[in-house]
Design a protein around this motif. Structure first.
Motif, PDB file in Angstrom:
ATOM      1  N   ARG A  21      -3.310   2.974  -7.431  1.00 27.10           N
ATOM      2  CA  ARG A  21      -4.720   2.545  -7.382  1.00 27.10           C
ATOM      3  C   ARG A  21      -5.114   1.774  -8.625  1.00 27.10           C
ATOM      4  O   ARG A  21      -5.849   0.799  -8.546  1.00 27.10           O
TER       5      ARG A  21
ATOM      6  N   THR B 170      -4.338   3.217  -1.119  1.00 25.11           N
ATOM      7  CA  THR B 170      -3.579   4.453  -0.971  1.00 25.11           C
ATOM      8  C   THR B 170      -4.060   5.219   0.256  1.00 25.11           C
ATOM      9  O   THR B 170      -5.266   5.328   0.494  1.00 25.11           O
TER      10      THR B 170
ATOM     11  N   GLN C 158       0.849  -1.188   0.000  1.00 25.36           N
ATOM     12  CA  GLN C 158       0.000   0.000   0.000  1.00 25.36           C
ATOM     13  C   GLN C 158       0.885   1.239   0.000  1.00 25.36           C
ATOM     14  O   GLN C 158       2.040   1.188   0.409  1.00 25.36           O
TER      15      GLN C 158
ATOM     16  N   ASP D 187      -9.630  10.582  -4.025  1.00 28.58           N
ATOM     17  CA  ASP D 187      -9.820   9.189  -4.435  1.00 28.58           C
ATOM     18  C   ASP D 187      -9.043   8.214  -3.560  1.00 28.58           C
ATOM     19  O   ASP D 187      -9.156   6.996  -3.729  1.00 28.58           O
ATOM     20  N   SER D 188      -8.227   8.734  -2.626  1.00 28.50           N
ATOM     21  CA  SER D 188      -7.476   7.859  -1.722  1.00 28.50           C
ATOM     22  C   SER D 188      -8.432   6.948  -0.964  1.00 28.50           C
ATOM     23  O   SER D 188      -9.559   7.336  -0.646  1.00 28.50           O
ATOM     24  N   ASP D 189      -7.949   5.756  -0.658  1.00 32.03           N
ATOM     25  CA  ASP D 189      -8.747   4.857   0.178  1.00 32.03           C
ATOM     26  C   ASP D 189      -8.934   5.450   1.567  1.00 32.03           C
ATOM     27  O   ASP D 189      -9.944   5.220   2.215  1.00 32.03           O
TER      28      ASP D 189
END
Length: 183
Positions: free
Chosen positions: A58, A64, A39, A81-83
């Motif tokens: 991603r 991320t 990650q 958009d990061s996790d």
């Protein structure tokens, strides 16, 4: 039930360059993170190398984690958009969260912000605050002058050899990743 998490690589890199070669390097690093099942921990911006890195990670299936101070949310266009997107109050808090969440550190080409992050992490390791591996991926010699100077500082007695030995400096992506994973 204990769940394991993926190896977390913190990557320091530019949030300002538009150089296509540097953007491509960041994308290759992101793809390699995903390929290895790791990650990404990054500065939480969605611009320049930082954005190319997270987007490629991603796209390859990597999780991320972006960490950004609130005063940069708009300037660096926060990577929504990061996790996981962590918004901190200060830069110092940002760096601490990034260090805490990472298992290793990779530095790519960048400017004063990237250098500051690298030097703080390197100093922390040298002072025993962490024992996490560090590498600099430098295929085009971006940091050659810096390491000429650091070698000079070593020769003059200001930088101990064990500090220099903490860092893998390489132009090769595979060598950098292998050093970070202990291979």
């Amino acid at each position: 039930m204990v769940t394991s998490r993926a190896f977390a690589l913190c990557v320091y890199c530019s949030a300002s360059t538009t150089d296509p070669e540097q953007l491509a390097l960041a994308a290759r690093v992101g793809a390699e993170i995903a390929k290895r099942g790791w990650q990404l921990v990054s500065g939480g911006g969605n611009v320049s190398m930082m954005g190319a890195l997270a987007t490629a990670a991603r796209a390859g299936g990597a999780a991320t984690i972006g960490v950004i101070p609130k005063h940069l949310v708009h300037r660096e266009v926060a990577d929504v958009d990061s996790d996981e997107l962590v918004v901190t109050d200060t830069m110092r808090q940002r760096k601490q969260v990034m260090e805490d969440r990472a298992d290793a550190f990779l530095t790519l080409p960048g400017g004063i912000g990237t250098l500051e992050e690298f030097f703080e992490t390197w100093t922390g390791g040298q002072l025993g605050q962490h024992d996490k591996p560090m590498a600099i991926l430098d295929p085009a010699g971006h940091y050659s002058g810096l390491f000429t100077w650091l070698t000079e500082l070593h020769d003059r007695g200001f930088v101990p050899q064990e500090a220099l030995d903490r860092i893998t400096l390489t132009p090769d992506l595979t060598e950098a990743f292998d050093a970070l994973s202990g291979e």
